[in-house]
Design an enzyme around this catalytic site. Structure first.
Site, PDB file in Angstrom:
ATOM      1  N   THR A 102       0.681  -1.307   0.283  1.00  0.00           N
ATOM      2  CA  THR A 102      -0.095   0.250   0.245  1.00  0.00           C
ATOM      3  C   THR A 102       0.862   1.481  -0.225  1.00  0.00           C
ATOM      4  O   THR A 102       0.701   1.695  -0.466  1.00  0.00           O
ATOM      5  CB  THR A 102      -0.372   0.045   1.290  1.00  0.00           C
ATOM      6  OG1 THR A 102      -1.492  -1.350   1.155  1.00  0.00           O
ATOM      7  CG2 THR A 102      -1.708   0.953   1.238  1.00  0.00           C
ATOM      8  N   ASP A 139       2.046  -7.445  -4.528  1.00  0.00           N
ATOM      9  CA  ASP A 139       1.218  -7.365  -3.125  1.00  0.00           C
ATOM     10  C   ASP A 139       2.295  -7.876  -2.182  1.00  0.00           C
ATOM     11  O   ASP A 139       2.333  -8.953  -2.113  1.00  0.00           O
ATOM     12  CB  ASP A 139      -0.471  -7.895  -3.544  1.00  0.00           C
ATOM     13  CG  ASP A 139      -1.235  -6.925  -2.363  1.00  0.00           C
ATOM     14  OD1 ASP A 139      -1.975  -6.674  -2.566  1.00  0.00           O
ATOM     15  OD2 ASP A 139      -1.329  -8.438  -1.810  1.00  0.00           O
ATOM     16  N   SER A 140       2.058  -7.768  -1.259  1.00  0.00           N
ATOM     17  CA  SER A 140       2.386  -8.822  -0.130  1.00  0.00           C
ATOM     18  C   SER A 140       2.279 -10.364   0.216  1.00  0.00           C
ATOM     19  O   SER A 140       2.504 -11.139   0.359  1.00  0.00           O
ATOM     20  CB  SER A 140       2.893  -8.005   1.047  1.00  0.00           C
ATOM     21  OG  SER A 140       1.411  -8.479   2.293  1.00  0.00           O
ATOM     22  N   SER A 141       0.371 -10.200  -0.384  1.00  0.00           N
ATOM     23  CA  SER A 141       0.012 -11.572  -0.835  1.00  0.00           C
ATOM     24  C   SER A 141       1.014 -12.529  -1.503  1.00  0.00           C
ATOM     25  O   SER A 141       0.001 -13.583  -1.491  1.00  0.00           O
ATOM     26  CB  SER A 141      -1.209 -11.513  -1.134  1.00  0.00           C
ATOM     27  OG  SER A 141      -2.176 -10.960  -0.164  1.00  0.00           O
ATOM     28  N   THR A 182       2.249  -4.218   4.322  1.00  0.00           N
ATOM     29  CA  THR A 182       1.852  -5.075   5.648  1.00  0.00           C
ATOM     30  C   THR A 182       1.145  -6.724   5.928  1.00  0.00           C
ATOM     31  O   THR A 182       1.472  -7.174   6.610  1.00  0.00           O
ATOM     32  CB  THR A 182       0.549  -4.460   6.360  1.00  0.00           C
ATOM     33  OG1 THR A 182      -0.321  -3.857   5.908  1.00  0.00           O
ATOM     34  CG2 THR A 182       1.232  -2.963   6.367  1.00  0.00           C
ATOM     35  N   ASP A 183       0.558  -6.916   4.854  1.00  0.00           N
ATOM     36  CA  ASP A 183      -0.319  -8.252   5.259  1.00  0.00           C
ATOM     37  C   ASP A 183       0.487  -9.398   5.841  1.00  0.00           C
ATOM     38  O   ASP A 183       0.269  -9.789   6.550  1.00  0.00           O
ATOM     39  CB  ASP A 183      -1.598  -8.853   3.585  1.00  0.00           C
ATOM     40  CG  ASP A 183      -2.375  -8.043   3.599  1.00  0.00           C
ATOM     41  OD1 ASP A 183      -3.041  -7.244   4.638  1.00  0.00           O
ATOM     42  OD2 ASP A 183      -2.818  -7.937   2.273  1.00  0.00           O
ATOM     43  N   THR A 208       3.161  -9.583  15.294  1.00  0.00           N
ATOM     44  CA  THR A 208       1.805 -10.305  13.826  1.00  0.00           C
ATOM     45  C   THR A 208       0.776  -8.640  13.515  1.00  0.00           C
ATOM     46  O   THR A 208       0.796  -7.617  14.622  1.00  0.00           O
ATOM     47  CB  THR A 208       1.158 -10.716  15.194  1.00  0.00           C
ATOM     48  OG1 THR A 208       1.444 -12.246  16.111  1.00  0.00           O
ATOM     49  CG2 THR A 208      -0.312 -11.566  14.463  1.00  0.00           C
ATOM     50  N   THR A 219       0.401 -22.078  20.239  1.00  0.00           N
ATOM     51  CA  THR A 219      -1.364 -21.461  20.938  1.00  0.00           C
ATOM     52  C   THR A 219      -2.192 -20.795  19.618  1.00  0.00           C
ATOM     53  O   THR A 219      -1.082 -19.710  19.142  1.00  0.00           O
ATOM     54  CB  THR A 219      -1.433 -20.871  22.074  1.00  0.00           C
ATOM     55  OG1 THR A 219      -2.461 -20.055  22.436  1.00  0.00           O
ATOM     56  CG2 THR A 219      -0.471 -19.033  22.277  1.00  0.00           C
ATOM     57  N   CYS A 224      -3.746 -18.118  21.184  1.00  0.00           N
ATOM     58  CA  CYS A 224      -4.247 -17.193  21.605  1.00  0.00           C
ATOM     59  C   CYS A 224      -3.284 -16.173  21.197  1.00  0.00           C
ATOM     60  O   CYS A 224      -2.124 -15.962  20.817  1.00  0.00           O
ATOM     61  CB  CYS A 224      -3.729 -16.919  22.806  1.00  0.00           C
ATOM     62  SG  CYS A 224      -4.996 -18.209  24.429  1.00  0.00           S
TER      63      CYS A 224
HETATM   64  N1  ASP Z   1      -2.548  -5.912   0.383  1.00  0.00           N
HETATM   65  C1  ASP Z   1      -0.951  -5.086   0.295  1.00  0.00           C
HETATM   66  C2  ASP Z   1      -0.215  -5.793   0.972  1.00  0.00           C
HETATM   67  O1  ASP Z   1       0.327  -6.264   2.099  1.00  0.00           O
HETATM   68  C3  ASP Z   1      -2.283  -4.785   2.213  1.00  0.00           C
HETATM   69  C4  ASP Z   1      -0.242  -3.384   2.637  1.00  0.00           C
HETATM   70  O2  ASP Z   1       0.111  -3.063   1.622  1.00  0.00           O
HETATM   71  O3  ASP Z   1      -0.850  -2.739   3.557  1.00  0.00           O
HETATM   72  O4  ASP Z   1       0.158  -5.931   0.040  1.00  0.00           O
END
Ligand code: ASP
Length: 346
Positions: free
Chosen positions: A17, A61-63, A93-94, A170, A281, A283
């Site tokens: 992002t 994209d981090s996915s 961030t993902d 996390t 865990t 949790c």
């Molecule tokens: N979908 C984005 C990613 O992780 C979200 C982000 O950058 O925060 O690549």
């Protein structure tokens, strides 16, 4: 002590992002060229540091980030290690906590900061959190102790005024600016009016040990998250996955699981076939304590390993890393049980 103009920081833009804009046609977020970032943060010039950047092509994209990309990030650091004082990796961030965990295992005896950051809002937007995240990450990547040694020679995540150890972190929120949390380890740096370095919590590498880059992973790993009423066929399908070498079971509370006979038999069967089971865990904070309740005592007896207070992200990357390094289970089990890069408490 180095003067500002002698300090060099390499910014590695992988995607996410922080470098995205709204596509005027579809309205969805699409990645843009890295030059967009420097255009939106002209203040970066005020540091007086030598800032250089490398951008992934195409950005990710981090996915879509996987072990091959972790290796690519580590190779960029390896190639430029001697030329820079610190590294800032801009990342979505993902899956940032996975990448930061993976790099913490790959870069053994790290002696320079590697700071991951990103943002919840694209850097081009007025209310972006990306500008502050980027600026402070660069400042921490360049920071030195009084004796001139890098202040934070670890793989970390900087987000919303807090620097945390990457393999302790996390992602908690898809909405708020304080998107990350390190439930079981204190922040390494807190940013307020001043940057407060918590030196006692920062790991420094042993002297006279050279940095070692480890670059193989084995992804024959699965995570099984338990839930009440879990279906036997589903568990057995996972246990019988061809080639599966290690299974992380995300258990309840302090490491508890159902006491169904079939469940224990499946666990024993997998271990008897040479499989490794790690108990982590589900949790958000706290630790697995196997044997504390009857519901984990049988798993302990069956040979399940305690993940203690490791995060799910660190557990899967640590296992992929260890399985990639060692073909025999003996070494994997030995290293699984102890912290390699501060990822769990002893
Ligand atoms: N979908 C984005 C990613 O992780 C979200 C982000 O950058 O925060 O690549």
């Amino acid at each position: 002590m180095k003067k500002n103009r002698d300090i060099s920081v390499l910014i590695i833009y992988t995607g996410g992002t922080i470098g995205m804009v709204h596509d005027p046609v579809t309205g969805s977020l699409v990645p843009i060229n890295f030059r967009h970032i420097t255009k939106h943060v002209p203040v970066l010039g005020n540091f007086g540091f030598n800032l250089e950047s490398i951008s992934f092509v195409p950005v990710k994209d981090s996915s879509d980030i996987d072990p091959d990309i972790w290796i690519k990030m580590a190779e960029i650091i390896e190639t430029h290690f001697d030329d820079f004082d610190g590294f800032v990796i801009l990342h979505g961030t993902d899956t940032m906590a996975y990448s930061a965990s993976a790099l913490s295992f790959m870069l053994e005896n790290l002696s320079k900061p590697v700071i991951f950051t990103g943002s919840q809002l694209p850097i081009g937007l007025l209310r972006t959190d990306g500008r502050e995240n980027l600026i402070t990450s660069i400042e921490i990547a360049a920071a030195r102790r009084e004796d001139g040694f890098p202040a934070v020679p670890e793989v970390c995540i900087y987000f919303d005024n807090i620097l945390t150890r990457g393999n302790r972190t996390t992602k908690l929120s898809a909405e708020h600016f304080d998107a990350f949390s390190s439930p079981n380890y204190p922040p390494l740096v807190e940013a307020g009016l001043h940057l407060k370095y918590n030196y006692n919590y920062i790991n420094y590498p042993p002297e006279r040990r050279d940095l070692a880059f480890h670059k193989s992973f084995d992804n024959n790993v699965a995570i099984l998250k338990l839930f009440p009423g879990i279906n036997r066929n589903f568990v057995e399908a996972i246990i019988n996955t061809e080639g599966l070498r290690a299974l992380i079971i995300e258990t309840f509370g302090s490491g508890n699981a159902p006491t169904y006979k079939w469940f224990l038999d499946d666990i024993k069967y997998f271990i008897s076939r040479g499989g490794i089971i790690l108990n982590v865990t589900q949790c958000h904070g706290g630790s697995v304590e196997m044997g504390l309740y009857e519901t984990s005592r049988d798993m302990l007896a069956a040979g399940v390993i305690s993940g203690k207070d490791i995060t799910s992200e660190a557990s899967v990357t640590k296992l992929m890393y260890l399985l990639g390094q060692y073909k025999s289970n003996k070494k994997v089990l030995q290293y699984l049980d102890k912290p390699l890069a501060g990822e769990m408490s002893i």
